[in-house]
Motif scaffolding. Structure first.
Motif, PDB file in Angstrom:
ATOM      1  N   GLU A  39       0.815  -1.153   0.065  1.00  0.00           N
ATOM      2  CA  GLU A  39       0.009   0.073   0.149  1.00  0.00           C
ATOM      3  C   GLU A  39       0.921   1.323   0.027  1.00  0.00           C
ATOM      4  O   GLU A  39       0.409   2.375  -0.528  1.00  0.00           O
ATOM      5  CB  GLU A  39      -0.935   0.220   1.280  1.00  0.00           C
ATOM      6  CG  GLU A  39      -2.150  -0.814   1.094  1.00  0.00           C
ATOM      7  CD  GLU A  39      -1.755  -2.408   1.390  1.00  0.00           C
ATOM      8  OE1 GLU A  39      -2.523  -3.235   1.264  1.00  0.00           O
ATOM      9  OE2 GLU A  39      -0.540  -2.739   1.898  1.00  0.00           O
ATOM     10  N   GLU A  40       1.927   1.267   0.658  1.00  0.00           N
ATOM     11  CA  GLU A  40       2.752   2.291   0.793  1.00  0.00           C
ATOM     12  C   GLU A  40       4.287   2.162   0.600  1.00  0.00           C
ATOM     13  O   GLU A  40       4.691   0.983   0.879  1.00  0.00           O
ATOM     14  CB  GLU A  40       2.839   3.028   2.077  1.00  0.00           C
ATOM     15  CG  GLU A  40       1.228   3.552   2.439  1.00  0.00           C
ATOM     16  CD  GLU A  40       0.827   4.703   2.012  1.00  0.00           C
ATOM     17  OE1 GLU A  40       1.611   5.528   1.114  1.00  0.00           O
ATOM     18  OE2 GLU A  40      -0.407   4.947   1.908  1.00  0.00           O
ATOM     19  N   VAL A 100       6.193   1.738   5.723  1.00  0.00           N
ATOM     20  CA  VAL A 100       5.130   1.515   6.373  1.00  0.00           C
ATOM     21  C   VAL A 100       5.586   1.328   7.733  1.00  0.00           C
ATOM     22  O   VAL A 100       6.674   0.765   7.959  1.00  0.00           O
ATOM     23  CB  VAL A 100       4.393   0.140   5.901  1.00  0.00           C
ATOM     24  CG1 VAL A 100       3.564  -0.062   6.856  1.00  0.00           C
ATOM     25  CG2 VAL A 100       3.722   0.537   4.638  1.00  0.00           C
ATOM     26  N   SER A 118       0.203  -6.456  10.427  1.00  0.00           N
ATOM     27  CA  SER A 118      -0.679  -6.404   9.576  1.00  0.00           C
ATOM     28  C   SER A 118      -0.696  -7.773   8.551  1.00  0.00           C
ATOM     29  O   SER A 118      -0.140  -8.792   8.999  1.00  0.00           O
ATOM     30  CB  SER A 118      -0.550  -5.107   8.621  1.00  0.00           C
ATOM     31  OG  SER A 118      -1.727  -4.825   7.792  1.00  0.00           O
ATOM     32  N   ASN A 123      -6.201  -5.705   7.834  1.00  0.00           N
ATOM     33  CA  ASN A 123      -5.182  -4.926   6.998  1.00  0.00           C
ATOM     34  C   ASN A 123      -5.410  -3.331   7.290  1.00  0.00           C
ATOM     35  O   ASN A 123      -6.621  -2.763   6.704  1.00  0.00           O
ATOM     36  CB  ASN A 123      -5.523  -5.145   5.418  1.00  0.00           C
ATOM     37  CG  ASN A 123      -4.530  -4.221   4.611  1.00  0.00           C
ATOM     38  OD1 ASN A 123      -4.097  -3.447   4.959  1.00  0.00           O
ATOM     39  ND2 ASN A 123      -4.338  -4.699   3.195  1.00  0.00           N
ATOM     40  N   LEU A 144      -3.976  -0.678   6.802  1.00  0.00           N
ATOM     41  CA  LEU A 144      -3.713   0.230   5.874  1.00  0.00           C
ATOM     42  C   LEU A 144      -4.744   0.410   4.714  1.00  0.00           C
ATOM     43  O   LEU A 144      -5.041   1.597   4.331  1.00  0.00           O
ATOM     44  CB  LEU A 144      -2.299  -0.180   5.152  1.00  0.00           C
ATOM     45  CG  LEU A 144      -1.082  -0.190   5.790  1.00  0.00           C
ATOM     46  CD1 LEU A 144       0.097  -1.045   5.147  1.00  0.00           C
ATOM     47  CD2 LEU A 144      -0.600   1.204   6.332  1.00  0.00           C
ATOM     48  N   GLU A 145      -5.230  -0.439   4.444  1.00  0.00           N
ATOM     49  CA  GLU A 145      -6.521  -0.645   3.408  1.00  0.00           C
ATOM     50  C   GLU A 145      -7.606   0.207   4.120  1.00  0.00           C
ATOM     51  O   GLU A 145      -8.531   0.786   3.701  1.00  0.00           O
ATOM     52  CB  GLU A 145      -6.796  -1.914   2.954  1.00  0.00           C
ATOM     53  CG  GLU A 145      -7.935  -2.178   2.170  1.00  0.00           C
ATOM     54  CD  GLU A 145      -7.994  -3.377   1.430  1.00  0.00           C
ATOM     55  OE1 GLU A 145      -7.743  -3.734   0.276  1.00  0.00           O
ATOM     56  OE2 GLU A 145      -8.623  -4.223   2.181  1.00  0.00           O
ATOM     57  N   LYS A 167      -5.352   6.973   4.051  1.00  0.00           N
ATOM     58  CA  LYS A 167      -4.059   7.981   4.172  1.00  0.00           C
ATOM     59  C   LYS A 167      -3.455   7.893   5.383  1.00  0.00           C
ATOM     60  O   LYS A 167      -2.366   8.155   5.296  1.00  0.00           O
ATOM     61  CB  LYS A 167      -4.310   8.869   3.129  1.00  0.00           C
ATOM     62  CG  LYS A 167      -5.117  10.069   3.885  1.00  0.00           C
ATOM     63  CD  LYS A 167      -5.237  11.254   2.810  1.00  0.00           C
ATOM     64  CE  LYS A 167      -6.282  12.374   3.393  1.00  0.00           C
ATOM     65  NZ  LYS A 167      -5.727  12.885   4.627  1.00  0.00           N
ATOM     66  N   ALA A 216      -3.663   6.203   7.988  1.00  0.00           N
ATOM     67  CA  ALA A 216      -3.711   4.783   8.767  1.00  0.00           C
ATOM     68  C   ALA A 216      -2.500   4.665   9.793  1.00  0.00           C
ATOM     69  O   ALA A 216      -2.769   4.184  11.114  1.00  0.00           O
ATOM     70  CB  ALA A 216      -3.925   3.514   7.898  1.00  0.00           C
ATOM     71  N   GLN A 217      -1.637   5.110   9.384  1.00  0.00           N
ATOM     72  CA  GLN A 217      -0.353   4.732  10.281  1.00  0.00           C
ATOM     73  C   GLN A 217      -0.395   5.631  11.805  1.00  0.00           C
ATOM     74  O   GLN A 217       0.279   5.168  12.538  1.00  0.00           O
ATOM     75  CB  GLN A 217       0.880   4.954   9.460  1.00  0.00           C
ATOM     76  CG  GLN A 217       1.092   4.126   8.237  1.00  0.00           C
ATOM     77  CD  GLN A 217       2.539   4.206   7.611  1.00  0.00           C
ATOM     78  OE1 GLN A 217       3.566   3.950   8.446  1.00  0.00           O
ATOM     79  NE2 GLN A 217       2.392   4.526   6.535  1.00  0.00           N
TER      80      GLN A 217
END
Length: 413
Positions: free
Chosen positions: A231-232, A235, A241, A334, A336-337, A341, A343-344
């Motif tokens: 995704e990135e 991370v 995850s 998951n 991140l999904e 944007k 998420a972290q």
């Protein structure tokens, strides 16, 4: 089969993140083995015992007003002004790698076998050959807002020594309450909020003769191990995850086999966060954070060959030992999904053991129905009478629950 050696150095570690964008430290083929060194990001809790005299550790942790060997620590911004420092500590673990796996592509599963694990001895003149680790009861710990003694709140660092002469165990040496530390860039760290800050022992009060007559059995393992997500580019190493990461299960040690779904070409495996011992939940925020060297074997399972095996449909980390299989449930499978944007930086606000338990249940149900051809009713009955679910960790933002099933209940095993 080729055997690779991957020592720690400023060129072979990355600090605080998994990444598909970092140049691989080595490239292996399926069946290859590698000896990989790892360093604890908590070594500066006691520089003299865990860094001094060790050229690689000294180089990696080097940070003066003029030079910071590894500037980026975390997946956050690298251009200032900074609140904490480059990377902003959005991710904290010193990771060795990445290890690229030839021919790995999304949909495959990478099996990582841990053949052996051993501690990295101190090279300090005063402590040469002895092994040490640090435990921080920190602000992100489950306990932090539920203290009963003064001062409240407080963070406490306990230094342990690991005895490996026989059956290995750890014994506490001393502890101290964290006091504000000023890093070489002039930023004051009132709490443990940025990795690698050297603790000035002139500013803390050591308390000795603690945990007397207590010997903690060693469980050498790697708290953070996994593959690069898709995704990135960068991370955080903190929340676990779907591709692995900071699972913090003490069972991921010698003899364990971890299976990870491949998300990017080459897989990009990294390992760090080495631990001498940890209990389920990692309640205070950390384990006994030490430095370890591991021997690993990499087996690539291609997506077209997974049907009819225990890996069919695997889209999450799974552990296998001689005795059992374990799956890992998270608040978000998951994150991140699911969280987009931000998420972290927002995942910690969503932590839930309830959701992690639900995810672990679903993953165990899928495993039993797919790998063992059970109906849903059969799987649920077996889980209720024979599966063990436990809290893996409640400190890594994306909280975890593991579900385990013993192999000896299956006739074919």
């Amino acid at each position: 089969m080729k055997h690779h050696n991957l020592p720690v150095s400023p060129e072979t570690v990355h600090w605080g993140y998994f990444s598909k964008a970092v140049q691989p430290a080595i490239t292996v083929r399926s069946g290859d083995r590698a000896t990989i060194e790892t360093l604890t990001h908590h070594a500066n809790d006691d520089y003299e015992r865990m860094i001094q005299g060790d050229p690689a550790a000294e180089a990696i942790f080097h940070w003066t007003k003029e030079q910071k060997t590894i500037s980026r620590r975390g997946s956050g911004p690298t251009e200032g002004p900074f609140k904490l420092g480059a990377g902003e500590g959005i991710g904290v673990h010193l990771m060795t790698g990445p290890v690229a796996v030839e021919g790995a592509e999304p949909g495959d599963v990478l099996e990582v076998r841990i053949l052996d694990v051993r501690p990295r001895p101190s090279q300090s003149a005063c402590y040469c050959g002895r092994c040490f680790g640090s435990n921080a009861a920190a602000s992100w710990g489950f306990h932090y807002h539920d203290l009963i003694e003064e001062p409240k709140p407080r963070e406490v660092v306990t230094i342990f020594e690991l005895d490996t002469a026989g059956e290995p165990y750890a014994k506490a040496v001393y502890n101290y309450v964290w006091t504000p530390q000023t890093d070489p860039d002039g930023i004051i760290h009132s709490t443990i909020d940025y990795p690698g800050v050297r603790v000035d022992h002139n500013l803390v009060t050591k308390r000795e003769n603690i945990l007397q007559d207590i010997r903690v059995p060693a469980r050498l393992h790697f708290g953070t191990m996994g593959l690069a997500p898709s995704e990135e580019d960068f991370v955080s190493s903190i929340p676990p995850s779907y591709s692995g990461g900071n699972i913090d299960d003490w069972r991921i040690g010698r003899g364990a086999r971890m299976y990870y779904p491949v998300a990017v070409d080459g897989a990009y495996f990294s390992v760090g966060d080495p631990h001498a011992a940890q209990g389920d939940s990692e309640l205070g925020g950390t384990a006994i954070e030490t430095s370890l060297t591991g021997d690993f074997e990499f087996i690539l399972h291609k997506k077209n060959d997974l049907g009819g095996t225990v890996l069919e449909g695997l889209d999450h980390p799974m552990l296998e030992t001689d005795e059992q299989w374990s799956v890992y449930g998270f608040t978000y499978p998951n994150y991140l999904e699911a969280l987009g944007k931000d998420a972290q930086t927002t995942i910690a606000h969503h932590s839930s053991v309830d959701k992690a338990m639900r995810d672990a249940f679903r993953k165990m149900r899928r495993f039993l129905m797919t790998a063992h051809n059970m109906s849903e009713d059969e799987a649920i009955a077996l889980m209720s009478v024979a599966a063990d679910f436990g809290v893996t960790q409640v400190v890594d933002a994306n909280w975890g629950v593991h579900g385990s099933i013993r192999k000896n209940i299956f006739k074919c095993y």
